[in-house]
Design a protein around this motif. Structure first.
Motif, PDB file in Angstrom:
ATOM      1  N   TYR A   1       0.867  -1.257  -0.096  1.00 36.47           N
ATOM      2  CA  TYR A   1      -0.044   0.065  -0.077  1.00 36.47           C
ATOM      3  C   TYR A   1       0.824   1.177   0.158  1.00 36.47           C
ATOM      4  O   TYR A   1       0.813   2.299   0.920  1.00 36.47           O
ATOM      5  CB  TYR A   1      -0.950   0.012   1.265  1.00 36.47           C
TER       6      TYR A   1
ATOM      7  N   TYR B   1      13.044  -3.034  -4.580  1.00 39.83           N
ATOM      8  CA  TYR B   1      11.701  -3.523  -4.309  1.00 39.83           C
ATOM      9  C   TYR B   1      12.304  -5.072  -4.075  1.00 39.83           C
ATOM     10  O   TYR B   1      12.554  -5.830  -4.853  1.00 39.83           O
ATOM     11  CB  TYR B   1      11.262  -3.474  -5.944  1.00 39.83           C
ATOM     12  N   ARG B   2      11.570  -5.473  -2.914  1.00 43.08           N
ATOM     13  CA  ARG B   2      11.662  -6.741  -2.371  1.00 43.08           C
ATOM     14  C   ARG B   2      13.220  -7.400  -2.374  1.00 43.08           C
ATOM     15  O   ARG B   2      13.280  -8.392  -2.691  1.00 43.08           O
ATOM     16  CB  ARG B   2      10.833  -7.821  -3.020  1.00 43.08           C
TER      17      ARG B   2
ATOM     18  N   TYR C   1      -2.557   4.782  -2.499  1.00 44.00           N
ATOM     19  CA  TYR C   1      -2.522   3.676  -3.152  1.00 44.00           C
ATOM     20  C   TYR C   1      -3.759   2.764  -3.235  1.00 44.00           C
ATOM     21  O   TYR C   1      -4.430   2.646  -2.410  1.00 44.00           O
ATOM     22  CB  TYR C   1      -1.241   2.616  -2.361  1.00 44.00           C
TER      23      TYR C   1
ATOM     24  N   LYS D   1      -8.873 -10.166   0.446  1.00 43.83           N
ATOM     25  CA  LYS D   1      -8.229 -10.451  -0.610  1.00 43.83           C
ATOM     26  C   LYS D   1      -7.221 -11.795  -0.484  1.00 43.83           C
ATOM     27  O   LYS D   1      -7.003 -12.438  -1.482  1.00 43.83           O
ATOM     28  CB  LYS D   1      -7.343  -9.552  -1.369  1.00 43.83           C
TER      29      LYS D   1
ATOM     30  N   SER E   1       2.220 -13.150  -1.906  1.00 36.91           N
ATOM     31  CA  SER E   1       2.881 -12.956  -3.439  1.00 36.91           C
ATOM     32  C   SER E   1       3.883 -13.855  -3.602  1.00 36.91           C
ATOM     33  O   SER E   1       4.925 -14.107  -2.832  1.00 36.91           O
ATOM     34  CB  SER E   1       3.414 -11.576  -3.610  1.00 36.91           C
TER      35      SER E   1
ATOM     36  N   PHE F   1       4.982 -14.528  -6.838  1.00 33.55           N
ATOM     37  CA  PHE F   1       6.017 -14.024  -7.719  1.00 33.55           C
ATOM     38  C   PHE F   1       6.153 -12.477  -7.423  1.00 33.55           C
ATOM     39  O   PHE F   1       5.330 -11.803  -6.775  1.00 33.55           O
ATOM     40  CB  PHE F   1       5.298 -14.186  -9.191  1.00 33.55           C
TER      41      PHE F   1
ATOM     42  N   ASN G   1       6.125  -8.626  -8.948  1.00 35.66           N
ATOM     43  CA  ASN G   1       5.643  -7.856 -10.123  1.00 35.66           C
ATOM     44  C   ASN G   1       6.885  -7.502 -11.183  1.00 35.66           C
ATOM     45  O   ASN G   1       7.827  -6.894 -10.809  1.00 35.66           O
ATOM     46  CB  ASN G   1       5.067  -6.705  -9.735  1.00 35.66           C
TER      47      ASN G   1
ATOM     48  N   TRP H   1      -2.180  -9.748 -12.800  1.00 36.58           N
ATOM     49  CA  TRP H   1      -2.929  -9.411 -14.122  1.00 36.58           C
ATOM     50  C   TRP H   1      -2.718 -10.599 -15.163  1.00 36.58           C
ATOM     51  O   TRP H   1      -3.603 -11.029 -16.081  1.00 36.58           O
ATOM     52  CB  TRP H   1      -2.716  -7.975 -14.511  1.00 36.58           C
TER      53      TRP H   1
ATOM     54  N   GLU I   1      -3.833 -13.977 -14.225  1.00 38.21           N
ATOM     55  CA  GLU I   1      -5.036 -14.023 -14.547  1.00 38.21           C
ATOM     56  C   GLU I   1      -5.561 -14.286 -15.822  1.00 38.21           C
ATOM     57  O   GLU I   1      -6.462 -15.039 -16.329  1.00 38.21           O
ATOM     58  CB  GLU I   1      -5.806 -12.716 -13.800  1.00 38.21           C
TER      59      GLU I   1
ATOM     60  N   LYS J   1      -6.233 -18.091 -12.581  1.00 39.45           N
ATOM     61  CA  LYS J   1      -6.975 -17.675 -11.252  1.00 39.45           C
ATOM     62  C   LYS J   1      -8.107 -18.540 -10.979  1.00 39.45           C
ATOM     63  O   LYS J   1      -8.713 -19.056 -11.671  1.00 39.45           O
ATOM     64  CB  LYS J   1      -7.567 -16.177 -11.601  1.00 39.45           C
TER      65      LYS J   1
ATOM     66  N   GLN K   1      -6.943 -13.607  -5.586  1.00 41.14           N
ATOM     67  CA  GLN K   1      -5.597 -12.929  -5.777  1.00 41.14           C
ATOM     68  C   GLN K   1      -4.684 -13.926  -6.527  1.00 41.14           C
ATOM     69  O   GLN K   1      -3.984 -14.693  -5.552  1.00 41.14           O
ATOM     70  CB  GLN K   1      -5.027 -12.566  -4.697  1.00 41.14           C
ATOM     71  N   PRO K   2      -4.588 -14.065  -7.832  1.00 41.89           N
ATOM     72  CA  PRO K   2      -3.841 -15.250  -8.483  1.00 41.89           C
ATOM     73  C   PRO K   2      -2.422 -14.945  -8.319  1.00 41.89           C
ATOM     74  O   PRO K   2      -1.500 -15.748  -8.758  1.00 41.89           O
ATOM     75  CB  PRO K   2      -4.159 -14.971 -10.045  1.00 41.89           C
TER      76      PRO K   2
ATOM     77  N   GLU L   1       9.147 -14.620  -5.794  1.00 44.65           N
ATOM     78  CA  GLU L   1       9.502 -13.669  -4.679  1.00 44.65           C
ATOM     79  C   GLU L   1       9.883 -14.714  -3.396  1.00 44.65           C
ATOM     80  O   GLU L   1      10.497 -14.444  -2.575  1.00 44.65           O
ATOM     81  CB  GLU L   1       8.088 -12.960  -4.112  1.00 44.65           C
TER      82      GLU L   1
HETATM   83  N1  EPU Z   1      -5.026  -7.694 -10.251  1.00 46.56           N
HETATM   84  C1  EPU Z   1      -5.632  -8.653 -11.582  1.00 46.56           C
HETATM   85  N2  EPU Z   1      -6.555  -9.549 -11.053  1.00 46.56           N
HETATM   86  C2  EPU Z   1      -6.394  -9.859  -9.535  1.00 46.56           C
HETATM   87  C3  EPU Z   1      -6.156  -9.072  -8.577  1.00 46.56           C
HETATM   88  C4  EPU Z   1      -5.115  -7.727  -9.002  1.00 46.56           C
HETATM   89  O1  EPU Z   1      -5.575  -8.357 -12.424  1.00 46.56           O
HETATM   90  O2  EPU Z   1      -7.338 -10.768  -9.495  1.00 46.56           O
HETATM   91  C5  EPU Z   1      -4.039  -6.610 -11.085  1.00 46.56           C
HETATM   92  C6  EPU Z   1      -4.932  -5.283 -10.798  1.00 46.56           C
HETATM   93  O3  EPU Z   1      -4.531  -4.637 -12.065  1.00 46.56           O
HETATM   94  C7  EPU Z   1      -4.581  -4.668  -9.653  1.00 46.56           C
HETATM   95  C8  EPU Z   1      -2.968  -5.020  -9.536  1.00 46.56           C
HETATM   96  O4  EPU Z   1      -3.162  -6.287  -9.999  1.00 46.56           O
HETATM   97  O5  EPU Z   1      -4.582  -3.265  -9.873  1.00 46.56           O
HETATM   98  C9  EPU Z   1      -2.307  -4.902  -8.355  1.00 46.56           C
HETATM   99  O6  EPU Z   1      -2.883  -5.590  -7.450  1.00 46.56           O
HETATM  100  P1  EPU Z   1      -2.742  -5.274  -5.759  1.00 46.56           P
HETATM  101  O7  EPU Z   1      -2.749  -3.845  -5.813  1.00 46.56           O
HETATM  102  O8  EPU Z   1      -3.456  -6.226  -4.960  1.00 46.56           O
HETATM  103  O9  EPU Z   1      -1.371  -5.555  -5.656  1.00 46.56           O
HETATM  104  P2  EPU Z   1      -0.415  -6.648  -6.148  1.00 46.56           P
HETATM  105  O10 EPU Z   1       0.736  -6.292  -7.117  1.00 46.56           O
HETATM  106  O11 EPU Z   1      -1.194  -7.863  -6.265  1.00 46.56           O
HETATM  107  C10 EPU Z   1       1.552  -5.941  -4.218  1.00 46.56           C
HETATM  108  C11 EPU Z   1       2.317  -6.867  -3.481  1.00 46.56           C
HETATM  109  C12 EPU Z   1       1.526  -7.414  -2.058  1.00 46.56           C
HETATM  110  C13 EPU Z   1       1.056  -6.128  -1.540  1.00 46.56           C
HETATM  111  C14 EPU Z   1       0.219  -5.421  -2.566  1.00 46.56           C
HETATM  112  C15 EPU Z   1      -0.562  -4.042  -1.870  1.00 46.56           C
HETATM  113  C16 EPU Z   1       4.273  -7.828  -4.683  1.00 46.56           C
HETATM  114  C17 EPU Z   1       4.875  -8.970  -5.180  1.00 46.56           C
HETATM  115  N3  EPU Z   1       2.906  -7.946  -3.984  1.00 46.56           N
HETATM  116  O12 EPU Z   1       0.627  -7.069  -4.728  1.00 46.56           O
HETATM  117  O13 EPU Z   1       2.507  -8.076  -1.233  1.00 46.56           O
HETATM  118  O14 EPU Z   1       0.369  -6.498  -0.371  1.00 46.56           O
HETATM  119  O15 EPU Z   1       0.884  -4.918  -3.594  1.00 46.56           O
HETATM  120  O16 EPU Z   1       0.564  -3.136  -1.638  1.00 46.56           O
HETATM  121  O17 EPU Z   1       4.754  -6.615  -4.778  1.00 46.56           O
HETATM  122  C18 EPU Z   1       3.425  -9.974  -0.661  1.00 46.56           C
HETATM  123  O18 EPU Z   1       4.454  -9.552  -1.005  1.00 46.56           O
HETATM  124  O19 EPU Z   1       3.578 -11.325  -0.258  1.00 46.56           O
HETATM  125  C19 EPU Z   1       2.174  -9.223  -0.845  1.00 46.56           C
HETATM  126  C20 EPU Z   1       1.233  -9.811  -0.753  1.00 46.56           C
END
Ligand code: EPU
Length: 338
Positions: A130, A163-164, A195, A226, A238, A240, A242, A276, A279, A284, A297-298, A334
């Motif tokens: 966030y 980043y991580r 965020y 989620k 997560s 993987f 991003n 994304w 998915e 997903k 959350q895929p 990750e």
């Molecule tokens: N999205 C999809 N489908 C889904 C879910 C998400 O397409 O089912 C896309 C959407 O475009 C959405 C984007 O993914 O806008 C980002 O999703 P989200 O904000 O949930 O964040 P994330 O990229 O999936 C990252 C961190 C998380 C952290 C969240 C919130 C990484 C690898 N993961 O997830 O960290 O909680 O942001 O800041 O950077 C972790 O590291 O274990 C972890 C959970």
């Protein structure tokens, strides 16, 4: 020093995988580390340092020594009108530390509420969520140097946070065991709610005056809606990272796929949400026996019960291959695969 032999690691990893280790030792003080490494048997053995076990995939029996860091304590070391410097034992639960800070009115980590794992693991992979990463409040850490038996202090610039990422995953890997982390928290917090849906969630909660408690609760609500609770469904957050791709590559994806999300990270690079990509590659909610891909959350791979680490690893490779085939993007894990 308390050491178990031939012990199941099931209670010590959030995937809930039932693999054993030859030895497991519980470290409650930095002196316990001295005791472990003064024994040549343990000094020469293959090692695995565990905090909360929330970022690890165990694929087979661990033929070595697991070092479970359980060093506790939250102590204010210094303070002025604006900030506090807090020393936190590496074995403290991260979320409990966040709740402590929120309750005291110390700002800086409220957006990092409910992240599983321990404080010692936080700088290791520079946890973030966030819009905040732990490096923004990190001051320094103390770590036991295995080669010399000394406790060494590392400051922010020594850790090379990204980043991580930190140097402890790279050049400093396996040379140190983090014992305590120092954070500088703010008594005059500035709130960061830019965020994703954080702002909307606060509005839905009926919050009209921002506070550390409200932001922490909003983050908790989002995460709980989620992300699967590891107590109910085994997972390591997560799986993987991003991926960051070149802008040129991103533009070619935009031409081929509608609405591919992306966030600019530099003038020629874009970060694309792995969720994304996964998915769109059709994963997903995928389920195969006891393992699968979380339906909300895929990015999160799950163990529904009796799954095997090797099967989860194979699934992660299948996902990487299919994302690569469809988008030409390589996903990096990750989670640490052992
Ligand atoms: N999205 C999809 N489908 C889904 C879910 C998400 O397409 O089912 C896309 C959407 O475009 C959405 C984007 O993914 O806008 C980002 O999703 P989200 O904000 O949930 O964040 P994330 O990229 O999936 C990252 C961190 C998380 C952290 C969240 C919130 C990484 C690898 N993961 O997830 O960290 O909680 O942001 O800041 O950077 C972790 O590291 O274990 C972890 C959970």
């Amino acid at each position: 020093m308390l050491t178990d032999r031939n012990i199941s690691l099931k209670p010590y990893n959030t995937f809930g995988l039932d693999v054993a280790a030859d030895y497991l030792t519980h470290i409650r003080t930095p002196e316990d580390l001295e005791a472990v490494f003064s024994t040549s048997k343990f000094r020469l053995m293959k090692r695995l340092v565990l905090g909360g076990g929330s970022n690890i995939l165990l694929t087979r029996h661990f033929a070595g020594l697991v070092i479970k860091v359980e060093i506790e304590g939250i102590t204010i070391m210094d303070e002025d009108a604006d900030n506090v410097l807090v020393k936190v034992g590496a074995g403290e639960n991260w979320h409990q530390f966040v709740l402590w800070a929120v309750e005291k009115g110390y700002g800086g980590i409220e957006n990092l509420s409910l992240i599983p794992g321990t404080v010692g693991a936080a700088p290791m992979q520079n946890i973030g969520a966030y819009g905040v990463e732990q490096e923004s409040v990190f001051h320094s850490l103390e770590a036991y140097e295995i080669a010399s038996g000394k406790v060494v202090r590392f400051y922010k610039e020594d850790c090379k946070f990204g980043y991580r990422y930190s140097a402890f995953k790279d050049t400093l890997k396996e040379k140190y065991i983090i014992t305590d982390v120092y954070y500088r928290l703010s008594k005059q917090p500035t709130f960061n709610i830019s965020y994703g849906n954080l702002k909307a969630t606060l509005e839905d909660m009926g919050v009209d005056e921002l506070s550390l408690v409200a932001i922490s609760q909003a983050v908790i609500n989002i995460r709980q809606s989620k992300l699967p609770d590891p107590i109910e469904i085994g997972n390591a957050g997560s799986f993987f990272k991003n991926p960051v791709i070149l802008k040129k590559h991103y533009q070619s994806l935009q031409a081929a796929f509608d609405e591919v999300p992306g966030y600019e990270v530099s003038t020629d690079e874009i970060k694309v949400p792995a969720a994304w990509l996964i998915e769109k590659a059709g994963w997903k909610g995928y389920k195969n026996g006891e393992i699968g891909v979380h339906s909300k959350q895929p990015l999160v791979l799950v163990n529904f019960g009796g799954g095997q680490g090797q099967d989860i690893k194979n699934l992660s490779i299948e996902i990487q291959n299919s994302v690569h085939k469809k988008f030409g993007i390589a996903l990096d894990a990750e989670v640490n695969i052992i």
